[in-house]
Scaffold this active site. Sequence first.
Site, PDB file in Angstrom:
ATOM      1  N   GLU A 155      49.028 -41.868   7.459  1.00 43.13           N
ATOM      2  CA  GLU A 155      48.731 -41.975   6.148  1.00 43.13           C
ATOM      3  C   GLU A 155      48.347 -43.625   5.713  1.00 43.13           C
ATOM      4  OE1 GLU A 155      50.003 -37.911   4.148  1.00 43.13           O
ATOM      5  OE2 GLU A 155      51.579 -39.484   4.165  1.00 43.13           O
ATOM      6  N   ASP A 202      53.107 -29.761   7.017  1.00 44.85           N
ATOM      7  CA  ASP A 202      53.521 -30.598   6.012  1.00 44.85           C
ATOM      8  C   ASP A 202      54.344 -29.973   4.993  1.00 44.85           C
ATOM      9  OD1 ASP A 202      54.113 -33.031   4.209  1.00 44.85           O
ATOM     10  OD2 ASP A 202      51.939 -33.014   3.786  1.00 44.85           O
ATOM     11  N   GLU A 227      56.903 -30.149  -3.368  1.00 40.31           N
ATOM     12  CA  GLU A 227      55.650 -30.469  -3.413  1.00 40.31           C
ATOM     13  C   GLU A 227      54.451 -29.313  -3.348  1.00 40.31           C
ATOM     14  OE1 GLU A 227      52.865 -33.560  -0.761  1.00 40.31           O
ATOM     15  OE2 GLU A 227      54.962 -33.344  -0.146  1.00 40.31           O
TER      16      GLU A 227
END
Length: 716
Positions: free
Chosen positions: A305, A379, A407
């Site tokens: 990332e 993820d 998240e």
Amino acid sequence: MRRFLALLLLLLSAATPLGAHAETGYDLWLRYQPVEDEWRVRYAAATAQVIAPSSPAIDVAFDELIRGLEGLLGRAPTRRDGAIGDGAIVLGTEKSPRIASLGLPLARLGNEGYLIRSATIEGKRVTVIAANRDVGVLYGVFRFLKLIQTRQSLDALDITDAPKLQVRVLNHWDNLDRHVERGYAGQSIWDWQKLPGYKDPRYTDYARANASIGINGTVLTNVNANADVLRPEWLEKVKALAEVFRPYGIKVYLTARFSAPIELGGLKTADPLDPQVAAWWKAKIDEIYRVIPDFGGLLVKANSEGQPGPNDYKRTHADGANMLADALAPHGGTLMWRAFVYAAENPDDRHKQAYTEFQPLDGKFRDNVLVQVKNGAIDFQPREPFHPLFGAMPKTPLMMEFQITKEYLGFATHLAYLGTMWEEVLEADTFRPRKGSTVAKILETPVEAGAVTGMAGVANIGSDMNWTGSQFDQANWYAFGRFAWDPDAQAEPIARDWAAMTWGGDPAVTRPVVAMMMGSREAVVDYMTPLGLGHLMATGHHYGPGPWVADLARPEWNPAYYHKADAVGIGFDRTAKGTNAVAQYARPVAAQFGDLKRVPDALLLWFHHVPWEHRMRSGRSVWEELVVRYDRGVDAVKAMESEWDGLKGKIDDRRWTEVRDFLSIQRQEAGWWRDASVAYFQSVSKRPLPAGHAAPAHDLDWYKAINTPYAPGNGK
């Protein structure tokens, strides 16, 4: 006399009715509220006195025991001084004369294990809490207090326990400006501006809470690292936190930005094989240990990332990790290197990229390196199959990375107990090297004698009064500590313990609370990502549904990349006819996941692209089953609302009202997820809704127009 004591306790309890003071949730599972009268009478004889030597860790253990007993039993036991008497609690290590005289089997408990045993010392009936090291005594004290909090007998105690993993850490994704990435509980609790001069008492309570569940390390800073934390003035701030945490057995760790030699050292390169770079890191790490002698080590996110890393210099992850590990080794430090990697220039299935990059490096990492692997290959989704790296790197210590902060599971307002998710992953059989090689066993078994083991959890802690943004999110912090201590633990007993300590010992409260918790994560899966769908959240902030998004620059940023729905069918083909991601698993696992007849329904669309009319085990088509699962998830939240309504008056008003309001938000957002997803997939499949299932409240364009740019938790 017993009747008199019982009457006195009854009168005292009547003077402080339920709800007399508003609870905020700050006390977590360490509320130490008075137990019922019958239990106080039963416990009185076994808690009359506390005998303990003095050391930093045993001092905090002693203070915690006094604090707990005062709260739970309404009185303080006799303190340290004086001759030993009946009902004494004796704390100590193998070096304590009274403990040594008992010949207890402490050797097998290691540095952090403990023993709690009913015994006789000097002719007196006592309870011994003993360990080889002071921190083990502290852990034993918390276990003893939990016995009382959960209304268990103190007669004939014989408990031994020791952690199965050495490194049990929280990863704080906290930035130096106090913004928390993927945090839903306010600002970072680290008030760097006031450190080192002011140590907020909250830091001590943080340490108490972590020690109570066996967490022994904290990574203070975000994996998207800022090199400034390695500057001398910042290390003094870190030192102040380390001083608070040390008596509780907690070491501090920092994230290391791989390019720090350039940004802080003025070098022109961060190439791990450049001698100047290695020398810079050695000097920096030596400096850290001069300031913080028991510093735990470093955590690194590299070449993922957009973060810098060894691949920038055509070096491997092992090259980068080993250079840092060599600098840490003389100090006994650990290097945690994240395996979460994916790259825009890599066209391969994102599920495969970490395995492809790391598995060939098996056996090439230093002994003090832990490769930190997420529970699944994508993820932290509401449901993923276990990561294929587990079992595939037998020569390399792997540590689990769980995400405690939600998240992808509705942020703070959605009730989602993650213990069931973690148990599902940990008990999964990798079949490497043989049947029975569960993920838990792989984590627990050192790759060679003395090799390090560990588990990390992305923290959900912030500056909110209740620490985690909601009352029920505290359960995930608690459960993580329990699983890090024992990866073979089970989610339901952990939920029962947490419920009793957090909401009180009334079974009329704890039974429905535990039932809500145990079904909550499956409800989230149903209304968000049923049947193995994944990553359908709106992009960036990951708040709300966005299965239609398909126009972002990188393919794997788009939800449409993961479901591949078209007029023919739905699902990501990871079989041998597709990306062949199944080949990264052991043959028995690959055979199951790759076989349309054997793959679990819960992972069907993770591994297979199937026609809309594909028949499920239920007899319904996959389209019909999707709609049923979406509705089932919404109905489950409605049922939790109803269950919680029935607890009014049995729980303090402030916390009851907060949970009620959050469940209302969850019900509304579950309906949003259901309606938006059904509207989108119906627009693609062109199928009618199954009989008895309502149409979405609005058309698809209405849901697509929803925009929430300021949802919390974005990176910075």
